[in-house]
Design an enzyme around this catalytic site. Structure first.
Site, PDB file in Angstrom:
ATOM      1  N   MET A  72       2.149   6.786   5.000  1.00 55.29           N
ATOM      2  CA  MET A  72       1.140   5.838   5.919  1.00 55.29           C
ATOM      3  C   MET A  72       0.389   5.222   4.878  1.00 55.29           C
ATOM      4  O   MET A  72      -0.084   5.480   3.873  1.00 55.29           O
ATOM      5  CB  MET A  72       0.172   7.126   6.437  1.00 55.29           C
ATOM      6  CG  MET A  72       1.038   8.121   7.518  1.00 55.29           C
ATOM      7  SD  MET A  72       1.694   9.333   6.338  1.00 55.29           S
ATOM      8  CE  MET A  72       0.228  10.505   5.994  1.00 55.29           C
ATOM      9  N   GLY A  94       0.713  -1.170   0.002  1.00 52.55           N
ATOM     10  CA  GLY A  94       0.033   0.021  -0.048  1.00 52.55           C
ATOM     11  C   GLY A  94       0.806   1.301  -0.024  1.00 52.55           C
ATOM     12  O   GLY A  94       2.112   1.402  -0.223  1.00 52.55           O
ATOM     13  N   CYS A  95       0.181   2.336   0.431  1.00 49.97           N
ATOM     14  CA  CYS A  95       0.713   3.711   0.363  1.00 49.97           C
ATOM     15  C   CYS A  95       1.953   3.781   1.240  1.00 49.97           C
ATOM     16  O   CYS A  95       2.805   4.761   0.709  1.00 49.97           O
ATOM     17  CB  CYS A  95      -0.243   4.627   0.441  1.00 49.97           C
ATOM     18  SG  CYS A  95      -1.677   4.734  -0.158  1.00 49.97           S
ATOM     19  N   ASN A  96       2.124   3.141   2.218  1.00 52.23           N
ATOM     20  CA  ASN A  96       3.414   3.235   2.964  1.00 52.23           C
ATOM     21  C   ASN A  96       4.698   2.680   2.577  1.00 52.23           C
ATOM     22  O   ASN A  96       5.642   2.644   2.740  1.00 52.23           O
ATOM     23  CB  ASN A  96       3.164   2.599   4.453  1.00 52.23           C
ATOM     24  CG  ASN A  96       2.654   1.026   4.507  1.00 52.23           C
ATOM     25  OD1 ASN A  96       1.412   1.131   4.129  1.00 52.23           O
ATOM     26  ND2 ASN A  96       3.467   0.185   4.439  1.00 52.23           N
ATOM     27  N   ALA A  97       4.489   1.748   1.071  1.00 50.66           N
ATOM     28  CA  ALA A  97       5.459   0.856   0.999  1.00 50.66           C
ATOM     29  C   ALA A  97       6.566   1.613   0.114  1.00 50.66           C
ATOM     30  O   ALA A  97       7.857   0.731   0.370  1.00 50.66           O
ATOM     31  CB  ALA A  97       4.735  -0.141  -0.232  1.00 50.66           C
TER      32      ALA A  97
END
Length: 382
Positions: free
Chosen positions: A369, A159-162
């Site tokens: 995040m 996801g966006c934290n990756a």
């Protein structure tokens, strides 16, 4: 009566004195570049194209602080309306867009730094918007003509934290292989992860994400010492000094992919409480990041936060005591591109470089995040 220990066994019990070795060198970001898909749309244009008339849904789109996003819209049906794509079509779209945007981002990054593609020794690729076997790293090595012996890893589905998870892995490889080039690519074809219906659940997701890719090149070169404070700006990219993570286990289902039997495809879910949950935990992970360096938040000159959405940015800004100027690039990327998932923070980093205000000796914090719910951070120094 005591018995003297045999010197042979005493030698085995005492730990050996370590021999001095070369000190580890913090990797530097040698270059960055971004790429997007072919066409951008305003929020109003998207509403019109999908013939969305529900006032609540339209309000979500029009109050998102997003002006334009790059998207690859579905083909039209015989009546001229945009039709829903089946999962197989979405996977094909992901492969096509990801290879195109990813290759362009990597080529531009290498051109900006003067690095030859054949000098790449490690490639890490992260994506959440599709699944491929072999992974994108293998397909990009072939399409870019990289050496077959290039080490590679794919980070899929985080996801966006990756982006920061992948950057940590890439930085670790660069540190262990000083003088060698490591490239990290975030590539998200969010157009390939859409479900079109009239529910508020999908409206929140569909109003937010856009297509984009970002690549960074890292090198840990012990022959290049840190520049003195006051040296020419831009003489070196920033060193990556450390990382800190925080998994909010109580919100593990707040951002997730579910399989929709009705739609026959994956559907992304985003809990409305995510901004407040993330904001409430931002302080502890940032303070934990800064503590080993003896720094406080007031010592940080540059903040590059994931463009997760207006409410997310505001929650993080307020809880960390940041100004609107501190997150100007974060909000600017959201305005011009929407949420680009894992690569958003690198779009902000690229804008900071263009601004030319980061001086040697200054510190920066990178923050992403995403699902987990997870907050990832990194400390850098120019």
């Amino acid at each position: 009566m005591t018995t003297a220990m045999n010197p042979r066994y005493a030698e085995l019990l005492e730990p050996p004195i370590p021999s001095p070795g070369p000190a580890l060198t913090a990797p530097r970001i040698a270059g960055v570049a971004t790429a997007v898909s072919g066409t951008s749309y305003t929020q109003q244009e998207i509403l019109d194209l999908f013939e969305i008339s529900d006032p609540k849904v339209r309000s979500v789109f029009l109050n998102s602080a997003i002006e334009r996003r790059f998207l690859s819209l579905p083909p039209r049906d015989p009546h001229g309306a945009l039709r829903s794509e089946v999962q197989g079509e979405l996977l094909d779209k992901h492969k096509r867009l990801a290879l195109d945007m990813g290759a362009r981002a990597i080529r531009k990054c290498l051109a900006n730094t003067g690095i030859d593609p054949h000098d790449i020794d490690y490639l890490c690729v992260t994506t959440t918007t599709g699944f491929l076997t072999p992974g994108l790293s293998a397909l990009l090595i072939r399409s870019l003509g990289l050496r077959p012996q290039t080490s590679r890893v794919d980070v899929v589905g985080m996801g966006c934290n990756a982006g920061l998870n992948a950057l940590q892995a890439t930085a670790g490889w660069a540190t262990a292989h000083p003088g060698h080039v490591a490239v990290m690519l975030c590539v998200e074809a969010c157009s390939a992860a859409y479900v079109i219906d009239d529910t508020m659940r999908t409206a929140v997701v569909n109003s937010l994400f856009g297509d984009g890719a970002a690549a960074v090149a890292l090198v840990a070169d012990p022959s290049q010492p840190p520049p003195p404070v006051g040296a020419h700006r831009g003489f070196h990219g920033p060193r990556i000094l450390g990382f800190s993570s925080h998994l909010i286990t109580d919100a593990i289902d707040a951002m997730r992919y579910d399989w929709s039997d009705a739609q026959g495809k994956f559907s992304f879910y985003l809990d409305p409480q995510v901004p407040y949950v993330v904001g409430a935990h931002a302080e502890q992970v940032v303070d934990r990041l800064l503590a080993p360096a003896g720094l406080r938040r007031s010592d940080i000159g540059h903040w590059l936060v994931h463009s997760g959405g207006k409410k997310v940015i505001d929650a993080v800004r307020i809880n960390l005591g940041l100004t609107r100027h501190d997150v100007r690039h974060t909000t600017g990327v959201l305005r011009d591109y929407g949420n680009l998932s894992s690569g958003s923070f690198l779009f902000s980093y690229e804008r900071l470089l263009r601004e030319g205000v980061a001086a040697p000796g200054e510190y920066g914090v990178l923050m992403t995040m995403g699902p987990g719910s997870t907050i990832e951070t990194a400390l850098v120094q120019w």
